[in-house]
Design a protein around this motif. Sequence first.
Motif, mmCIF file in Angstrom:
data_model
loop_
_atom_site.group_PDB
_atom_site.id
_atom_site.type_symbol
_atom_site.label_atom_id
_atom_site.label_comp_id
_atom_site.label_asym_id
_atom_site.label_seq_id
_atom_site.Cartn_x
_atom_site.Cartn_y
_atom_site.Cartn_z
ATOM 1 N N GLN A 16 0.773 -1.357 -0.019
ATOM 2 C CA GLN A 16 -0.077 -0.090 -0.080
ATOM 3 C C GLN A 16 0.892 1.194 -0.011
ATOM 4 O OE1 GLN A 16 -2.423 -1.277 3.488
ATOM 5 N NE2 GLN A 16 -4.011 -0.266 2.270
ATOM 6 N N ARG A 76 -8.201 4.458 9.337
ATOM 7 C CA ARG A 76 -8.977 4.208 7.952
ATOM 8 C C ARG A 76 -9.202 2.566 8.166
ATOM 9 N NH1 ARG A 76 -5.014 5.893 3.124
ATOM 10 N NH2 ARG A 76 -4.914 8.061 3.932
ATOM 11 N N GLU A 77 -8.656 1.668 8.529
ATOM 12 C CA GLU A 77 -8.904 0.203 8.632
ATOM 13 C C GLU A 77 -10.222 0.127 9.520
ATOM 14 O OE1 GLU A 77 -7.352 -2.873 8.007
ATOM 15 O OE2 GLU A 77 -5.385 -2.628 7.698
ATOM 16 N N SER A 80 -13.230 1.841 7.148
ATOM 17 C CA SER A 80 -13.497 1.271 5.995
ATOM 18 C C SER A 80 -14.221 -0.247 6.228
ATOM 19 C CB SER A 80 -12.523 1.140 5.134
ATOM 20 O OG SER A 80 -11.469 0.191 5.784
ATOM 21 N N GLY A 81 -14.202 -0.690 7.540
ATOM 22 C CA GLY A 81 -14.651 -2.017 7.501
ATOM 23 C C GLY A 81 -13.746 -3.115 7.437
ATOM 24 N N THR A 82 -12.520 -3.010 6.843
ATOM 25 C CA THR A 82 -11.478 -3.769 6.690
ATOM 26 C C THR A 82 -11.091 -4.727 7.856
ATOM 27 O OG1 THR A 82 -9.777 -2.331 6.576
ATOM 28 C CG2 THR A 82 -10.509 -3.276 4.345
ATOM 29 N N GLU A 84 -12.945 -4.826 10.644
ATOM 30 C CA GLU A 84 -14.053 -5.812 11.083
ATOM 31 C C GLU A 84 -13.943 -7.248 10.569
ATOM 32 O OE1 GLU A 84 -17.865 -4.421 12.429
ATOM 33 O OE2 GLU A 84 -18.509 -5.635 10.592
ATOM 34 N N ARG A 85 -13.674 -6.963 9.012
ATOM 35 C CA ARG A 85 -13.707 -8.192 8.174
ATOM 36 C C ARG A 85 -12.307 -9.143 8.539
ATOM 37 N NH1 ARG A 85 -14.416 -7.991 1.833
ATOM 38 N NH2 ARG A 85 -15.775 -9.573 2.140
ATOM 39 N N LEU A 86 -11.171 -8.424 8.929
ATOM 40 C CA LEU A 86 -10.099 -9.338 9.423
ATOM 41 C C LEU A 86 -10.220 -10.036 10.788
ATOM 42 C CD1 LEU A 86 -7.041 -6.966 8.196
ATOM 43 C CD2 LEU A 86 -7.725 -9.195 7.455
ATOM 44 N N ALA A 88 -13.090 -10.704 11.611
ATOM 45 C CA ALA A 88 -14.090 -12.080 11.699
ATOM 46 C C ALA A 88 -13.411 -13.120 11.030
ATOM 47 C CB ALA A 88 -15.306 -11.492 10.907
ATOM 48 N N ARG A 240 -11.516 -4.741 18.758
ATOM 49 C CA ARG A 240 -12.679 -5.339 19.380
ATOM 50 C C ARG A 240 -13.257 -6.320 18.297
ATOM 51 N NH1 ARG A 240 -14.456 -3.464 24.731
ATOM 52 N NH2 ARG A 240 -12.383 -2.715 25.548
ATOM 53 N N ARG A 241 -13.340 -7.612 18.497
ATOM 54 C CA ARG A 241 -14.210 -8.439 17.614
ATOM 55 C C ARG A 241 -15.713 -7.990 17.614
ATOM 56 N NH1 ARG A 241 -10.608 -12.386 15.399
ATOM 57 N NH2 ARG A 241 -8.878 -12.742 17.013
ATOM 58 N N THR A 243 -18.449 -4.988 18.400
ATOM 59 C CA THR A 243 -18.792 -3.625 18.666
ATOM 60 C C THR A 243 -20.214 -3.433 18.976
ATOM 61 O OG1 THR A 243 -18.613 -3.501 16.396
ATOM 62 C CG2 THR A 243 -16.746 -3.059 17.786
#
Lengths: 244, 237
Positions: A16, A76-77, A80-82, A84-86, A88, A240-241, A243
Amino acid sequence: MNARITFAVARRVLIQLRRDRRTLAMLIVLPCVIMTLLWWMFTDRPGPGFSALAPALLALIPFIVMFLVTSVTTLRERTSGTLERLLAMPMGKGDFLLGYAIAFGVVAAIQSALAVAVSTWFLDLNVAGPVWVLMVVAVADAVLGSALGLFVSAFAQTEFQAVQFMPALVIPQILLCGLFVHRDELPGFLHGVSDVLPLSYAVDAMNAVTGSTDPAVLGDLSVIVGFALAALVLGALTLRRRTA
Amino acid sequence: MMKNGVAIDALTVVRGGNTVLDDVTLEIPAGQVTGLLGPSGCGKSTLMRTVVGVQRITSGTVTVFGEAAGSAALRSRIGYVTQAPSVYDDLTVAENLEFFASVLGVPKARVDSCLALVDLTSYADRVVARLSGGQRSRVSLAVALLGEPQLIVLDEPTVGLDPVLRQDLWQTFHRLADDGAAVFVSSHVMDEANRCDRLVLMREGRVIADDTPSALLASTGADDIESAFLDLVGGAA
């Protein structure tokens, strides 16, 4: 913790950064320009002006830059939801944090290597101790900056707020680290405060390396690393996994 | 106890004093496409987040494949697509997928097959920031499919997509369900309802209907799902 995942994070962060040419150029060129500016300021003055201030600046730059870069990147992470995705996915929080620390540690090493090279070869900075120790201290400072930036990103909702933490957390440390007034000459209370601020130890370590052929930096270095680890642990608590 | 699906029992989520989910009880079986429909703001996304295990819950239980939602063993078995595409804008499509593939520990070959699945093979080397909105959400979908998940949770995956692509994606969802996955898709577009095997209608945090599309139409006597929904809302009021 899993080495494959940790290095995947580090690699991704570096890709990046590589794509963001302007940030990369600033990261690499700016410290050299600032060191040159500092040297230029003192060229017509007698005394060791540049040599006295350069070590502190070599400690400050990686710390400040990595603090800013990391707080904005992690924010930003988060937004942007990345993240949360990681979280999960089968990713440990330690993998995420260490991956960032490795990536920014690498950048800091390159950044400091160039700044140190310019300072010693072109700007007559005398480093009495081994130059590699100077580099190690610079990388530790950068990791400390990253760790703190990561931690504060949890308390910011926007990038505007994130950059405001810089003056809040960093400028007091710059004022009290011994750059303006020697730490011994500070009023007693402020001296005590400067004793618990990590940047004071970073500047002490840098001064030790430039001033002594056999610098004893291990104590300072362990304080810096200790602060970095503590900030990383606090940072992990803010990932936090689940929220609200 | 559903060993191969999702069981939600008396689930309540209160956020900032508002009851977002109110005593929701629901099953999402494997091998089917379960649609979650309702007006925007009715709690669809929150319900999906509880299934994935990223939402703090107030009371009730969510069980996925016999385990509590969010438990570590489930993390590699669930694919989750949020409404906003959660991918890195400054990486290429392929770099995004390769990164998530190494996090999941799946072979690189899955990257190519998932790209093909969402019809993005020719965009593999394009930076995500330079893609259209629809293409971006497909990258996000491809990431969710990487690990060959047994539960696929898709929050409004077809928003902003053209009709042809929407058709293709719904075919993909059914293919995944035919292969045994539980597919849970939300939408606020009622005309997508007919494409689901089962429909869950929600309003203001409550489930107001849970049936097959044809049974819903039969029980309400409506011509389409939209009118059926309005009938149900009228009946409930």
